[in-house]
Scaffold this motif. Structure first.
Motif, mmCIF file in Angstrom:
data_model
loop_
_atom_site.group_PDB
_atom_site.id
_atom_site.type_symbol
_atom_site.label_atom_id
_atom_site.label_comp_id
_atom_site.label_asym_id
_atom_site.label_seq_id
_atom_site.Cartn_x
_atom_site.Cartn_y
_atom_site.Cartn_z
ATOM 1 N N LEU A 48 82.047 -99.775 19.985
ATOM 2 C CA LEU A 48 81.844 -98.555 20.767
ATOM 3 C C LEU A 48 81.334 -97.393 19.913
ATOM 4 O O LEU A 48 81.460 -96.245 20.305
ATOM 5 C CB LEU A 48 83.138 -98.162 21.491
ATOM 6 N N LEU A 338 76.597 -102.274 30.905
ATOM 7 C CA LEU A 338 77.612 -103.205 30.400
ATOM 8 C C LEU A 338 76.984 -104.337 29.577
ATOM 9 O O LEU A 338 77.574 -104.845 28.641
ATOM 10 C CB LEU A 338 78.397 -103.789 31.573
ATOM 11 N N LYS A 339 75.758 -104.689 29.938
ATOM 12 C CA LYS A 339 75.032 -105.754 29.234
ATOM 13 C C LYS A 339 74.942 -105.452 27.727
ATOM 14 O O LYS A 339 75.008 -106.352 26.890
ATOM 15 C CB LYS A 339 73.625 -105.832 29.842
ATOM 16 N N TYR A 341 77.025 -103.595 25.925
ATOM 17 C CA TYR A 341 78.362 -103.779 25.338
ATOM 18 C C TYR A 341 78.655 -105.267 25.187
ATOM 19 O O TYR A 341 79.213 -105.706 24.186
ATOM 20 C CB TYR A 341 79.398 -103.100 26.240
ATOM 21 N N GLU A 342 78.236 -106.041 26.173
ATOM 22 C CA GLU A 342 78.420 -107.495 26.095
ATOM 23 C C GLU A 342 77.699 -108.065 24.875
ATOM 24 O O GLU A 342 78.241 -108.881 24.145
ATOM 25 C CB GLU A 342 77.889 -108.167 27.375
ATOM 26 N N ILE A 344 76.761 -106.601 22.003
ATOM 27 C CA ILE A 344 77.366 -106.281 20.703
ATOM 28 C C ILE A 344 78.716 -106.976 20.563
ATOM 29 O O ILE A 344 79.107 -107.405 19.484
ATOM 30 C CB ILE A 344 77.462 -104.742 20.484
ATOM 31 N N SER A 345 79.410 -107.171 21.689
ATOM 32 C CA SER A 345 80.737 -107.784 21.624
ATOM 33 C C SER A 345 80.680 -109.285 21.437
ATOM 34 O O SER A 345 81.585 -109.867 20.860
ATOM 35 C CB SER A 345 81.531 -107.494 22.900
ATOM 36 N N PHE B 12 81.191 -114.032 28.047
ATOM 37 C CA PHE B 12 81.686 -112.675 28.270
ATOM 38 C C PHE B 12 82.182 -112.552 29.703
ATOM 39 O O PHE B 12 81.484 -112.946 30.641
ATOM 40 C CB PHE B 12 80.544 -111.696 28.000
ATOM 41 N N LEU C 14 88.765 -108.225 24.829
ATOM 42 C CA LEU C 14 87.992 -107.419 23.892
ATOM 43 C C LEU C 14 88.619 -106.038 23.841
ATOM 44 O O LEU C 14 88.528 -105.268 24.784
ATOM 45 C CB LEU C 14 86.537 -107.310 24.344
ATOM 46 N N SER C 19 85.599 -105.372 17.281
ATOM 47 C CA SER C 19 85.537 -106.774 17.646
ATOM 48 C C SER C 19 85.253 -107.570 16.385
ATOM 49 O O SER C 19 85.762 -108.646 16.190
ATOM 50 C CB SER C 19 84.449 -107.031 18.684
#
Lengths: 350, 80, 452
Positions: A48, A338-339, A341-342, A344-345, B12, C14, C19
């Motif tokens: 984030l 959100l894509k 964030y997805e 990078i996560s 995800f 998460l 992460s």
């Protein structure tokens, strides 16, 4: 701006939050360079960090391992990132990661050809709070009298050397002002539990806080220095707004510190100006401050100079800047899909 | 499995009702997809046995644990 | 269609923020062999858990430490700190490399003698030496490192009675800027106690002051502390020369060099913050060389470094007994080794690698040992691949102290094997059996039977 040299620079400290890291200000300075056409690769620790989503400034970003994972992990990750991005320079901006980058500087250069412009480990250690007083004494720079203590039993003897109030400081972070010996004892226990021993006792100096962002070439020369007086401070002690001052005495002090340490790279010097107008050096931060963009705004682009030094390009020391320029920090809510964030996560890049 | 859970090929997961995100591995993704399609845990077990090289006793234990986690993350309806 | 290789399903929330997907990659790079010998084959042959010593790594460490000091200083002698690991085969690797013995008890002294170390090449340290042990040490012409005045008086009386010139060294403790200060061993430098002891020894015709010894701490990260210690010992040596016209034969700088293990609570990895052996060597030798000794009067420099020599030559192989969930949802993995044999887990976050391939998916977990004791925790938090019952792991850097401080508690101690330089595996300590332990017990007659 034609004929600018195309380069790729990796930058950490993308946490442009209420207590910001220097990454975004460094990037803004680089993007305004007249010499370089810079592609920015963001290097982040968390998913984030706002910089990850600021695509107009950060061209692409990668997660990197936390400093605690060790140099070996960092090198492996950089190897992958470099195979894609071909980095020319990396500018680390966090205190906590510097030790590893300094330690790995030669390996990063040899293995990947990536250049950095960092202080040496000796310089990094010489500015530790625990040794700053002696450093000042040896080099004719005023540092508030300070002393390391290792046990609460030493507190009763402090009154022979200090007057109240005194500042009780942790080895790495934390500082509290104590007005009585009971308060010293209480802070001693709190701080030593968190940061270990020794605890540093420093004579409190009241006055105006003034900071300098500066850059040294590693041979004792100061390439640039811009002083700033904080105008408004957040509850986290960070400058919310500040003004560049014209203060030759302060700049001379900064030059003296850089010369004495032969400082290599950017730094932030924290001074206090007491009521008699004397300057006391409180701390040396081993990287650019988050307000470094003010220097750029005043005509001294320190991040650009740092890149030039790293690349071995010619650098002319800055001799002037426009005093009286101010910075006022603001926050800004980005709308993020959100894509992103997805990405990078889950895959660690965005 | 709650119907509104968003699922992507990277593993995800996003729960729009709570705003929480999760990450799962390929077999976890298989299980969640099956559950989302309405399969019972028994049917999921059979599906996994057919697709993966694994003994029944082992997948039984691991699947039970996985479903417990889905429940504790409130990704499943109360009726399972 | 062939089936896909199974890995258990995992789902993690998460957490906003960290992460760190790539942070611990190296931690789970599988280690499938040690010096070319497969981990699985060692476990099959010698059981799990099992300690493994790499002779190759051990000799490499010894040689590079010797090189670091000998290229900087003309007279260097290492002594193996028996307490670090006194399995005889391990000790003999050191002795084959020309290293003396440093012992801190009568038991260790006997081991050194039985290994064939000549008495005059054993340094006898420590606060506990019985009269009988002191006598043996005198007979063998070993150097007795005096720890306290009571010992000085006992040794003086014995030497006089035996009419034997006895070699002694004085253990000195001092302020080196590193705290807490180890002032419980030996005689203090700053308050004059050490100098007082030196004068008493010098004035005694039956005592021969052979050396000065210090051991400033353990896992020392500041090489500057060794510079300070060296200069304080040099100061004493120079004063002895000027006051008593006696040249001290050796300065023993002890040990305490750090290994690459990460201490609990340390933010950075041990490997990234510890000084190199060359940095320690430079700090010590440059002080002695520049202190002003005449070239022919330079003292022999003795080093007793233990941990830094052997830690990374030791591995512990183990297996997963079970995996479970704790009440708060955390994953717990139970290993077949715990703090009973991995004593150093109390202060290190040991690096642990899986011994077989996994996907890149990982889980945070607690690693428990097999003991029915709440304190039996190997790692409070570690990120590892999706381990299941029967999977094997390799614990790194366990060579120092574990094979001496291990406990026979609930479980018996496992085998220790050594892989020689040709890749052959030798048992160097057999696993304990119930007979090993029961032979020490005896049963009073009235307790020999019961009915239930």
């Amino acid at each position: 701006m034609v004929n600018r040299k195309k380069i790729t620079v990796g930058v950490t400290g993308l946490n442009n939050i209420d207590s910001p890291g220097p990454g975004i200000p460094v990037i803004r300075s680089l993007k305004e360079s007249k010499i370089y056409d810079v592609r920015i690769i963001g290097l982040s620790y968390e998913s984030l960090e706002p910089g990850l989503y600021m695509h107009e400034l950060v061209d692409y970003s990668y997660q990197i391992p936390l400093p605690g994972a060790g140099v070996e992990s960092l090198l492996q990750r950089l190897s992958y990132i470099n195979s894609v991005e071909k980095l020319d320079v990396i500018i680390p901006n966090f205190d906590a990661e510097l030790h590893n980058f300094i330690k790995a500087e030669k390996q990063i250069l040899d293995a990947f050809g990536i250049k950095m412009f960092l202080p040496t480990l000796e310089q990094f250690d010489a500015r530790q709070k625990s040794v700053l007083y002696n450093f000042g004494k040896e080099n004719g720079i005023k540092v508030p009298y300070s002393k390391m203590i290792f046990s609460a039993a030493e507190i009763s003897k402090l009154q022979h050397e200090f007057t109240y109030p005194m500042v009780v400081k942790g080895k790495f972070y934390d500082a509290s002002i104590a007005y009585t010996s009971d308060q010293v004892t209480s802070y001693f226990h709190k701080i030593s539990a968190k940061w270990g021993l020794p605890v540093i006792i420093q004579q409190f100096v009241s006055g105006q806080e003034v900071n300098v962002t500066a850059i040294g070439d590693g041979n004792g020369n100061c390439i640039g220095a811009v002083p700033m007086r904080k105008l408004y401070i957040t509850d986290k002690g960070k400058a919310w707004a500040g003004v560049a001052t014209d203060d030759s005495e302060l700049i001379d002090s900064a030059k003296k510190v850089i010369k004495a340490l032969k400082w290599k790279g950017g730094n932030e010097l924290e001074f206090i100006r007491n009521n008699d107008g004397e300057y006391f050096l409180l701390e040396i931060n081993p990287r650019f401050p988050a307000w470094v963009y003010l220097a750029t705004g005043c005509g001294q682009n320190h991040p650009e100079a740092l890149v030039s030094l790293a690349l071995g390009d010619k650098v002319k020391p800055f001799n002037e800047y426009i005093a009286g320029k101010m910075f006022v920090r603001y926050s800004y809510d980005m709308i993020v899909d959100l894509k992103e964030y997805e990405k990078i996560s889950t895959i660690g890049e965005v | 499995m709650k119907k509104n859970i968003a699922l992507s090929d990277t593993g995800f997961l996003f729960n729009p009702s709570t705003g929480d995100s999760y990450s799962t591995n390929p077999i976890g993704l298989d299980i969640i997809r099956e559950l989302k399609d309405g399969s019972s845990p028994k049917e999921v077990l059979k599906f996994i046995l057919g697709k993966y090289e694994v003994e029944e006793s082992r997948i039984e234990k691991d699947l039970g644990d996985f479903i417990d986690m889905l429940k504790s993350f409130q990704l499943m309806d109360n009726n399972g | 269609m062939s089936k896909i290789i199974y890995e258990r399903p995992v789902i993690t929330k998460l957490n906003t923020g960290i992460s760190n997907k790539f942070g611990t990659r190296t931690e789970y790079t599988p280690v499938t062999d040690i010096d070319g010998v497969s981990v699985k084959s060692i476990i099959k042959e010698h059981g799990s858990p099992c300690f493994v010593i790499s002779e190759k790594q051990l000799r490499k460490n010894i040689r590079s430490a010797q090189r670091a000091f000998k290229t900087r200083y003309p007279k260097v002698q290492f002594a193996w700190s028996y307490k670090t690991n006194y399995i005889n085969a391990v000790c003999n690797v050191f002795h084959q490399e020309g290293i003396w013995a440093e012992v801190v008890s009568g038991f260790e002294y006997q081991k050194a003698i039985q290994n064939g170390v000549p008495g005059n090449k054993i340094l006898f340290n420590g606060p506990d030496k019985t009269t009988e042990e002191l006598k043996t040490a005198m007979e063998n012409n070993s150097v007795i490192h005096l720890d306290h005045f009571d010992e000085l008086f006992e040794v003086s009386a014995m030497a006089e009675e035996r009419k034997q010139k006895t070699r002694v060294a004085i253990r000195v403790n001092m302020d080196t800027g590193v705290y807490p200060m180890w002032d419980r061993f030996g005689f203090n430098y700053e308050n004059g106690q050490a100098w007082n002891c030196i004068n008493k020894v010098m004035a005694n015709e039956w005592l021969d002051l052979t050396g000065l010894h210090c051991h400033i701490g353990t896992y020392m990260l500041a090489v500057s502390a060794y510079s300070i210690a060296a200069s304080k010992l040099c100061d004493l040596a120079v004063n002895i020369k000027s006051q008593w016209n006696k040249s001290i034969e050796y300065l023993d700088m002890g040990g305490g060099f750090a290994s690459a293990n990460s201490l609990k609570g340390s933010y950075l990895q041990g490997a990234d913050i510890i000084p190199t052996i060359d940095e320690y060597a430079e700090a010590i030798t440059s002080v002695i060389l520049n202190y002003g000794f005449k070239q022919n009067e330079l003292p022999l420099l003795i080093l007793e470094t233990g941990r830094a020599m052997i830690d990374d030559a030791g591995y512990l192989l183990g297996s997963v007994l079970a995996t479970k969930r704790l009440s708060d949802g955390r994953r717990a993995t139970i290993m077949d080794f715990g703090v009973n044999i991995l004593f150093t887990a109390f202060w290190y976050n040991h690096k642990i690698s899986p011994a077989q391939e996994f996907s890149h998916h990982t889980e945070d977990m607690v690693l428990y040992g097999p003991l029915c004791m709440n304190i039996d925790v190997v790692r409070e938090s570690i990120t590892l691949p999706l381990l299941s019952k029967g999977d094997n792991v390799v614990v790194h850097r366990v060579g120092a102290y574990n094979m001496t401080q291990w406990m026979q508690f609930i479980q018996m101690r496992p085998r220790v094997v050594m892989i020689d330089e040709k890749g052959e595996v030798h048992i160097i300590r057999e696993r304990e059996t119930i007979q090993t332990l029961e032979q020490l017990e005896s049963m009073p007659k009235h307790l020999s039977s019961f009915e239930l």
